[in-house]
Design a protein around this motif. Sequence first.
Motif, short mmCIF file in Angstrom:
data_model
loop_
_atom_site.label_atom_id
_atom_site.label_comp_id
_atom_site.label_asym_id
_atom_site.label_seq_id
_atom_site.Cartn_x
_atom_site.Cartn_y
_atom_site.Cartn_z
N PHE A 60 0.82 -1.20 0.00
CA PHE A 60 0.00 0.00 0.00
C PHE A 60 0.86 1.26 0.00
O PHE A 60 2.07 1.21 0.22
CB PHE A 60 -0.92 0.01 1.23
CG PHE A 60 -1.88 -1.13 1.28
CD1 PHE A 60 -3.09 -1.07 0.59
CD2 PHE A 60 -1.59 -2.27 2.00
CE1 PHE A 60 -4.00 -2.12 0.63
CE2 PHE A 60 -2.48 -3.33 2.05
CZ PHE A 60 -3.68 -3.26 1.36
N ASN A 62 0.87 3.59 2.23
CA ASN A 62 1.39 3.93 3.56
C ASN A 62 2.17 2.77 4.20
O ASN A 62 2.51 2.85 5.39
CB ASN A 62 0.24 4.35 4.48
CG ASN A 62 -0.77 3.24 4.72
OD1 ASN A 62 -0.61 2.14 4.20
ND2 ASN A 62 -1.79 3.53 5.49
N TYR A 63 2.41 1.68 3.45
CA TYR A 63 3.21 0.52 3.87
C TYR A 63 2.55 -0.32 4.95
O TYR A 63 2.73 -1.53 4.98
CB TYR A 63 4.62 0.92 4.33
CG TYR A 63 5.30 1.90 3.40
CD1 TYR A 63 5.27 1.73 2.02
CD2 TYR A 63 5.95 3.02 3.90
CE1 TYR A 63 5.87 2.64 1.15
CE2 TYR A 63 6.57 3.93 3.03
CZ TYR A 63 6.51 3.74 1.68
OH TYR A 63 7.10 4.63 0.83
N ALA A 64 1.81 0.29 5.89
CA ALA A 64 1.03 -0.44 6.90
C ALA A 64 1.86 -1.45 7.69
O ALA A 64 1.44 -2.58 7.93
CB ALA A 64 -0.16 -1.14 6.22
N TYR A 96 3.62 -2.91 11.14
CA TYR A 96 3.25 -2.93 12.56
C TYR A 96 4.37 -2.27 13.37
O TYR A 96 5.50 -2.79 13.41
CB TYR A 96 3.02 -4.36 13.03
CG TYR A 96 1.90 -5.05 12.30
CD1 TYR A 96 0.57 -4.68 12.52
CD2 TYR A 96 2.16 -6.05 11.37
CE1 TYR A 96 -0.47 -5.30 11.84
CE2 TYR A 96 1.14 -6.67 10.68
CZ TYR A 96 -0.18 -6.30 10.92
OH TYR A 96 -1.21 -6.90 10.24
N ASN A 139 7.84 -8.27 11.18
CA ASN A 139 6.90 -7.75 10.19
C ASN A 139 6.90 -8.61 8.92
O ASN A 139 5.85 -8.95 8.39
CB ASN A 139 7.27 -6.31 9.83
CG ASN A 139 6.46 -5.28 10.59
OD1 ASN A 139 5.28 -5.07 10.34
ND2 ASN A 139 7.11 -4.66 11.57
N GLN A 163 11.34 1.24 4.75
CA GLN A 163 10.01 0.76 5.10
C GLN A 163 9.32 0.12 3.89
O GLN A 163 8.64 -0.90 4.01
CB GLN A 163 9.16 1.91 5.64
CG GLN A 163 9.58 2.39 7.02
CD GLN A 163 8.64 3.45 7.56
OE1 GLN A 163 7.43 3.31 7.50
NE2 GLN A 163 9.21 4.52 8.09
N GLN A 164 9.53 0.74 2.73
CA GLN A 164 8.90 0.19 1.53
C GLN A 164 9.46 -1.18 1.19
O GLN A 164 8.72 -2.10 0.82
CB GLN A 164 9.10 1.14 0.35
CG GLN A 164 8.35 0.67 -0.90
CD GLN A 164 8.80 1.41 -2.13
OE1 GLN A 164 9.97 1.36 -2.48
NE2 GLN A 164 7.89 2.10 -2.77
N ALA A 200 7.86 -3.66 3.40
CA ALA A 200 6.48 -3.93 2.97
C ALA A 200 6.46 -4.88 1.76
O ALA A 200 5.60 -5.76 1.67
CB ALA A 200 5.78 -2.61 2.62
#
Length: 370
Positions: free
Chosen positions: A80, A82-84, A86, A94, A138-139, A142
């Motif tokens: 997504f 926003n990477y979502a 945790y 994760n 972060q991406q 994800a």
Amino acid sequence: MKVTLKNVTKKFGSTVAVNDFSATFPDGHLICLLGPSGCGKSTVLNILCGILDVTSGQVFFDDDDVTSLSPEQRNIGMVFQNYALYPHLTVLENIAFPLEVQKVNKKIRIEKAKEIAELVHVENLLHRFPGELSGGQQQRVAIARALIKNPKLLLMDEPLSNLDARLRLEMREEIRRIQIETGVTTIFVTHDQDEAMSISDSIILMKDGVLAQEGLCTELYNQPNSKFVADFLGNPPINVIEGYLEKNKFIFDDNSGSIFLENMTDLNMPNMTKLFENKKLTLAIRPESFILDKIISKDDTDKYDKNLFQVLSVFKQTREELAHIKIGTKELSIFLPDDSGVKKYDKVVLSVKQKGCFIFNAQTGERLKW
């Protein structure tokens, strides 16, 4: 896995978000769903993953009808905007989380998470938390989390939009590398034409919930089937002028000027003029499709009546110059060769190449056939 949408329509009350949409996404390809905001591309993505039901139509994964299957039954991965991630879980946790949900043995899921982490180049970040990572990191996490399930289909919804310009360029290359290495069919949603043209095998361009045109990036750019497609692709945008044909000239609708199209051998101008003379048309010329013939001195201005343009400004770019010019009441953007010698307030004679020059029906926007 090949993905096929057949006559898919999605309505929200009286609003039609996707209208009789059919498309095929070939196995192992990265395909971009491209279009302006509100055109229905994210709705198509949510239909593919099962978050949204269709109002009508069918969704096939290879030859299997998955229209009524829930997201967990479709074996897909999603990334997504926003990477979502945790925030209370480490990078390793994760990435491994989807296998934990599937109750995979801990040792196996940890080993698998480490393998995927190496693929996306975050193997040295496994014990950090999301808050300690950059946007690009972060991406990558994800993407790793989406891939750990070995999905048949990877769906990415504008995953680069939160990154700065330099990092977007880097991550385009990384996403392409990961897709090629895994071979997973990937559908990438974006409104950024440069992003779509640089990362994808092919593009599906949408407008108002329908398919505007699909094909290779170069096909859409060089052979647009409508004014919308020609106008959407290209930076700076294509130059658009309303008017009509008269012999080998395109006359502006306000009669303030004209552009000679004598080089348009492939357009068969005599036949074009015969078919469309005095009918309202749209001429579109890409900025790189102008040729600088001559810079005119003040004393020679009266000797030239063909495509004589006033230069309004010139901007130096890396390997070329971008100039804003004027003819009649029309202001256009053109690319000039590096160190062309053209300056502000010059008058120049320009001719027009066949490639990158199109004529459309002014009412329907459809590219003319002859």
